[in-house]
Write a protein that holds these residues in place. Structure first.
Motif, short mmCIF file in Angstrom:
data_model
loop_
_atom_site.label_atom_id
_atom_site.label_comp_id
_atom_site.label_asym_id
_atom_site.label_seq_id
_atom_site.Cartn_x
_atom_site.Cartn_y
_atom_site.Cartn_z
N ASN A 275 0.84 -1.18 0.00
CA ASN A 275 0.00 0.00 0.00
C ASN A 275 0.89 1.25 0.00
O ASN A 275 1.44 1.64 1.02
CB ASN A 275 -0.90 -0.03 1.24
N VAL A 276 1.01 1.87 -1.15
CA VAL A 276 1.97 2.95 -1.33
C VAL A 276 1.67 4.16 -0.44
O VAL A 276 2.53 4.66 0.27
CB VAL A 276 2.06 3.36 -2.82
N THR A 277 0.42 4.63 -0.47
CA THR A 277 0.11 5.83 0.32
C THR A 277 0.33 5.59 1.80
O THR A 277 0.78 6.48 2.51
CB THR A 277 -1.35 6.30 0.11
N TYR A 278 0.02 4.39 2.24
CA TYR A 278 0.21 4.11 3.66
C TYR A 278 1.68 4.21 4.05
O TYR A 278 2.03 4.81 5.07
CB TYR A 278 -0.33 2.71 3.99
N HIS A 279 2.55 3.67 3.21
CA HIS A 279 3.97 3.73 3.52
C HIS A 279 4.52 5.15 3.40
O HIS A 279 5.38 5.56 4.14
CB HIS A 279 4.75 2.74 2.64
N GLN A 280 3.99 5.89 2.44
CA GLN A 280 4.39 7.29 2.33
C GLN A 280 3.98 8.05 3.59
O GLN A 280 4.71 8.89 4.10
CB GLN A 280 3.72 7.95 1.10
N TRP A 281 2.81 7.70 4.08
CA TRP A 281 2.32 8.36 5.30
C TRP A 281 3.23 8.04 6.49
O TRP A 281 3.62 8.93 7.26
CB TRP A 281 0.88 7.92 5.58
N VAL A 282 3.58 6.76 6.62
CA VAL A 282 4.45 6.38 7.74
C VAL A 282 5.78 7.14 7.64
O VAL A 282 6.27 7.69 8.63
CB VAL A 282 4.70 4.85 7.77
N MET A 283 6.34 7.20 6.44
CA MET A 283 7.61 7.91 6.29
C MET A 283 7.43 9.40 6.58
O MET A 283 8.33 10.04 7.14
CB MET A 283 8.17 7.69 4.89
N PHE A 284 6.29 9.93 6.22
CA PHE A 284 5.99 11.33 6.52
C PHE A 284 6.08 11.57 8.03
O PHE A 284 6.72 12.51 8.50
CB PHE A 284 4.59 11.67 6.00
N VAL A 285 5.47 10.68 8.78
CA VAL A 285 5.45 10.84 10.23
C VAL A 285 6.85 10.65 10.81
O VAL A 285 7.27 11.41 11.70
CB VAL A 285 4.44 9.85 10.86
N VAL A 286 7.58 9.66 10.29
CA VAL A 286 8.95 9.44 10.76
C VAL A 286 9.80 10.69 10.50
O VAL A 286 10.54 11.18 11.36
CB VAL A 286 9.58 8.22 10.07
N SER A 287 9.66 11.22 9.30
CA SER A 287 10.39 12.42 8.91
C SER A 287 10.04 13.58 9.84
O SER A 287 10.93 14.28 10.35
CB SER A 287 10.06 12.74 7.45
N ALA A 288 8.75 13.77 10.08
CA ALA A 288 8.31 14.86 10.96
C ALA A 288 8.87 14.69 12.37
O ALA A 288 9.24 15.65 13.04
CB ALA A 288 6.79 14.91 10.99
N PHE A 289 8.94 13.44 12.81
CA PHE A 289 9.45 13.16 14.15
C PHE A 289 10.87 13.69 14.31
O PHE A 289 11.20 14.37 15.28
CB PHE A 289 9.41 11.64 14.37
N PHE A 290 11.72 13.40 13.32
CA PHE A 290 13.11 13.86 13.43
C PHE A 290 13.25 15.35 13.22
O PHE A 290 14.11 16.00 13.81
CB PHE A 290 14.01 13.06 12.48
N VAL A 291 12.37 15.91 12.40
CA VAL A 291 12.34 17.37 12.28
C VAL A 291 11.98 17.97 13.64
O VAL A 291 12.54 18.98 14.07
CB VAL A 291 11.34 17.82 11.19
N GLY A 292 11.04 17.30 14.31
CA GLY A 292 10.64 17.74 15.65
C GLY A 292 11.82 17.78 16.61
O GLY A 292 11.97 18.71 17.40
N ILE A 293 12.67 16.77 16.53
CA ILE A 293 13.85 16.75 17.40
C ILE A 293 14.73 17.97 17.14
O ILE A 293 15.18 18.65 18.07
CB ILE A 293 14.65 15.44 17.17
N ALA A 294 14.91 18.29 15.85
CA ALA A 294 15.71 19.47 15.52
C ALA A 294 15.06 20.74 16.07
O ALA A 294 15.73 21.60 16.65
CB ALA A 294 15.89 19.57 14.00
N GLY A 295 13.74 20.83 15.91
CA GLY A 295 13.03 22.02 16.39
C GLY A 295 13.09 22.16 17.91
O GLY A 295 13.24 23.26 18.45
N LEU A 296 13.00 21.01 18.58
CA LEU A 296 13.05 21.01 20.05
C LEU A 296 14.35 21.60 20.56
O LEU A 296 14.37 22.35 21.53
CB LEU A 296 12.97 19.57 20.55
#
Ligand code: ATP
Ligand code: MG
Lengths: 255, 479
Positions: free
Chosen positions: B275-296
């Protein structure tokens, strides 16, 4: 004779053009079915309809899954693939910037439902890489495993294309012109491993093909499409003798 | 296809762009781009190349060694660099995490987000709010170690908040393709910007932003300022190092490999039952998570959070970094972040330049896009090889051969660039699909850089237009 895949009056229009016109077929377990027909006959579109990549205008598609025929019309492509219908593409669709190994790894990861594994180091995963090696061995790509696909020759890319379809180990594999553009040697290799897999595994193959030598080499049954309609369907001997086929195909000369 | 005559035998080696640009492929993302195993390569004198390569490895110049040297350097930064440089290097580490996290989605999944500032700002505001709202409370309960406890709570809350935002935003965004994906992510981040400016319920203090001071911890009778430049540097070093390692694991996991395949051909991946969109979504969240670390961790460094953190110019930072550095290399965006930050710093020292520093970014970007299609990381790798070759020639054939080598390779490169510029101007836009169709017909496709898939960082000058450097990154981010 178990029916694995069934279409009922399947039809697809593109504007005025009817690409697939009321096709009803049963694909039977263990039989290699070759679908032949001139360019534009609707073979690829038929595959697209089966695999959910194109929506049918009308008609139904059924696939055997968990021991019974279930309707799959309108399901998303990935669910259909997941239920055991794999395909290769006539126009090569592989992961160009990845290596041959990585290409097949993706398929094996999908087969093992490991696509959401974020922590394993994939290259060190023995279970998956064993399966990958097996597939590469089978399709003769072992020596190219670490090469990037974009650096391969056309014939080698074609092989990767087929490897992907095989690697998810589905009950039905649709091959769309697997020998197109191959030289006779490479084409013979494809014929060999289709025959081998047909005997050794439980996979049922459906193959579209323009090369009649290949067709008569592998087909248990031949279906002839013309203008989206099935004009002949039977064992190779019968179809070869059929006059409507000769006419549709080569304007009279024999096939 | 073209390029099938390369005598390479190792995947990590044919990644690198050679002087011959007719190979229609970018480098593989898995490549760190530092010393790999000895292999032959197209170009001058194969034996000599493998000789140099194995020689260098024999002499210990392995990838591990280079990484080790970098780690040692990082550990020594506070000792050898003046205070302001430590500050700048801390900022670099966090921008590197920001850019690399963004690139999980861009270079590794094929989705160009133009709104990653959203997660950067969300985490930044979360830590500022935690310190303002919970800080005093915790101080009442915990006394001396409360700033440390507050920091821990802020990290947990900040990441949770980032995830809570990223999940629905990603869910809606990955349904859209290419330019629409970029636009919807941009819209979300700008909406958040608007909210921050609006100052709802007096929470965010509008355009003034919020001050953030970490405070002083009493540990074993000693006072330790958490924001102490050196101490904070080591904290960030640990966090950034951990994040980079985690992301490196993710892209080499089964999931990461599937995402790379999605970048190459979503249709093919779904035909494999994924399921392509589902995996894109998961990667989106993973990516946002690490961006969050930088922002923190950037927020306490700047001691302030402002709405500019969510402005589109902040979203442009990782885009520019990835393009400058090379989106197909894991370390490309980090290299790009380095160039971005230090170029800006360098220019800021010359008032005459500073006023027009956007112009210089424009020039750098154009330069990179024209001459290093795969970014500075690729350029560095190529330069490394060239030096290696040169060393090899020198060792085997002596000095005059080495000089001849320099002369001939330079003129070759110049000719290649001239050809490239000529071709770029006539090529125009060709769709990736058209290219595949050509390949299907069995003919050669010699389009360098793989057509113009708008998510293809190698050739996508069009995809980077939004990063138009004539716009000024907002004040909050400038040292
Ligand atoms: N997306 C589409 N839009 C419009 N027409 C289409 C589309 N896809 C296929 N067709 C048309 O449908 C007809 C059947 O095409 P299809 O590709 O299925 O034929 P085919 O039997 O696979 O031919 P070939 O042997 O050349 O591969 C053709 O006339 C083709 O032009
Ligand atoms: Mg076809």
């Amino acid at each position: 004779m178990t029916t694995l895949l069934r279409t009922v009056d399947l039809r697809r229009e593109f504007g005025e053009l009817v690409a697939v016109d009321g096709v009803s077929l049963d694909i039977v377990h263990g039989e290699i079915t070759c679908i032949i027909g001139p360019n534009g006959a609707g073979k690829t579109t038929f595959y697209d309809l089966l695999t959910g990549m194109v929506e049918p205008t009308s008609g139904e598609v059924w696939l055997r899954h968990d021991g019974e025929l279930q309707e799959i019309t309108g399901l998303p492509a990935h669910e259909i693939a997941d239920r055991g219908l794999a395909r290769s593409f006539q126009i090569i669709e592989i992961f160009e910037r990845l290596t041959v190994r990585q290409n097949v790894q993706v398929a094996c990861v999908a087969r093992n439902d490991r696509t959401l594994d974020l922590t394993t180091w994939l290259d060190a995963d023995e279970a998956i890489n064993e399966q990958v090696d097996e597939i590469l061995e089978l399709t003769g790509l072992t020596h190219l495993a670490e090469k990037r696909c974009s650096t391969l020759s056309y014939g080698q890319q074609r092989n990767v294309e087929i490897s992907l379809a095989l690697a998810i180990e589905s009950s039905v594999v649709l091959l769309d012109e697997p020998t197109a553009g191959l030289n006779p040697t490479d084409s013979a290799i494809v014929v060999d491993f289709v025959n081998e897999l047909d005997e050794r595994t439980d996979t049922t193959f459906v193959v579209t093909e323009h090369d009649m030598d290949v067709v008569f080499n592998i087909a248990d049954r031949i279906v002839v499409l013309h203008d989206g309609r099935v004009i002949a369907d039977g064992d190779p001997g019968t179809v070869r003798a059929d006059e409507t086929v000769t006419e549709a195909y080569l304007g009279g000369s024999s096939i | 296809m073209s390029g099938d005559d390369e005598p390479t035998t190792d995947g990590s080696r044919d990644d690198e762009p050679t002087a011959d640009r007719s190979t229609p492929d970018g480098p593989d993302p898995g490549a760190l781009g530092v010393a790999g195993p000895a292999v032959e390569r197209a170009g001058h004198g194969h034996e000599r190349l493998s000789f140099t390569r194995s020689r260098l490895i024999e002499e210990g110049w392995t990838r591990e060694r280079l990484l080790g040297l970098f780690v040692v350097w990082c550990l020594l930064v506070p000792v050898v660099l003046p205070s302001f440089q430590v500050y700048l290097f801390t900022e670099f580490l966090l921008l590197a995490v920001f850019a690399t996290a963004f690139n999980l989605l861009y270079g590794y999944t094929g989705l160009l987000s133009f709104g990653h500032a959203l997660f950067y700002a969300a985490a930044g505001y979360a830590i500022a709010l935690t310190f303002r709202e919970l800080g005093p409370e915790l101080a009442g309960v915990l006394g001396g170690i409360s700033p440390l406890a507050t920091l821990l709570v802020a990290v947990v809350l900040g990441l949770a908040f980032t995830l809570v935002i990223a999940a629905p935003v990603g869910y809606l965004s990955v349904r859209l393709d290419e330019i629409y994906f970029a636009l919807i992510t941009l819209s979300f981040s700008m909406a958040f910007y608007a909210v921050l400016i609006q100052d709802p319920y007096g929470l965010t203090q509008g355009s003034d932003g919020m001050l953030l001071l970490l405070g002083t911890v009493e540990l074993f009778g000693a006072d330790v300022a958490l924001a102490d430049r050196n101490l904070y540097y080591y904290l960030v070093l640990a966090v950034a190092g951990g994040s980079m390692y985690a992301m490196w694991r993710v892209i080499n996991s089964p999931f990461g490999t599937v995402c790379r395949a999605i970048r190459e051909s979503p249709d093919r991946v779904s035909a494999l039952g994924v399921n392509v969109t589902y995996h894109q979504w998961v990667m989106f969240v993973v990516s946002a998570f690490f961006v969050g670390i930088a922002g923190l961790f950037i927020a306490p460094l700047h001691s302030i959070v402002t709405p500019a953190m969510s402005f589109w110019t902040t979203s442009a930072i990782p885009v520019v970094a990835a393009v400058i550095g090379g989106a197909f290399y894991f370390l490309g965006p980090a290299v790009g972040a380095f160039v971005f930050l230090y170029l800006r710093w360098g220019l800021s020292r010359y008032p005459a330049f500073e006023a027009h520093w956007e112009l210089f970014y424009g020039l750098v970007l154009i330069l990179v896009l024209l001459y290093f299609k795969e970014g500075a990381a690729a350029g560095l790798v190529a330069l490394g090889h060239w030096l290696e070759d040169l060393y090899g020639v020198y060792r085997t054939d002596g000095r005059s051969a080495a000089i001849e080598f320099v002369r001939s390779t330079l003129s070759e490169k110049a000719a290649a660039v001239r050809r490239e510029v000529g071709r770029t101007s006539v090529r125009g836009r060709r769709s990736a699909r058209g290219q595949v169709a050509t390949a299907g017909g069995g003919s050669d496709s010699t389009d360098p850089g793989g057509g113009s898939d708008s998510t293809d960082p190698g050739s996508g000058s069009d995809s980077t237009d939004p990063t138009d450097p004539t716009d000024r990154p907002s004040g909050g981010d400038r040292p």
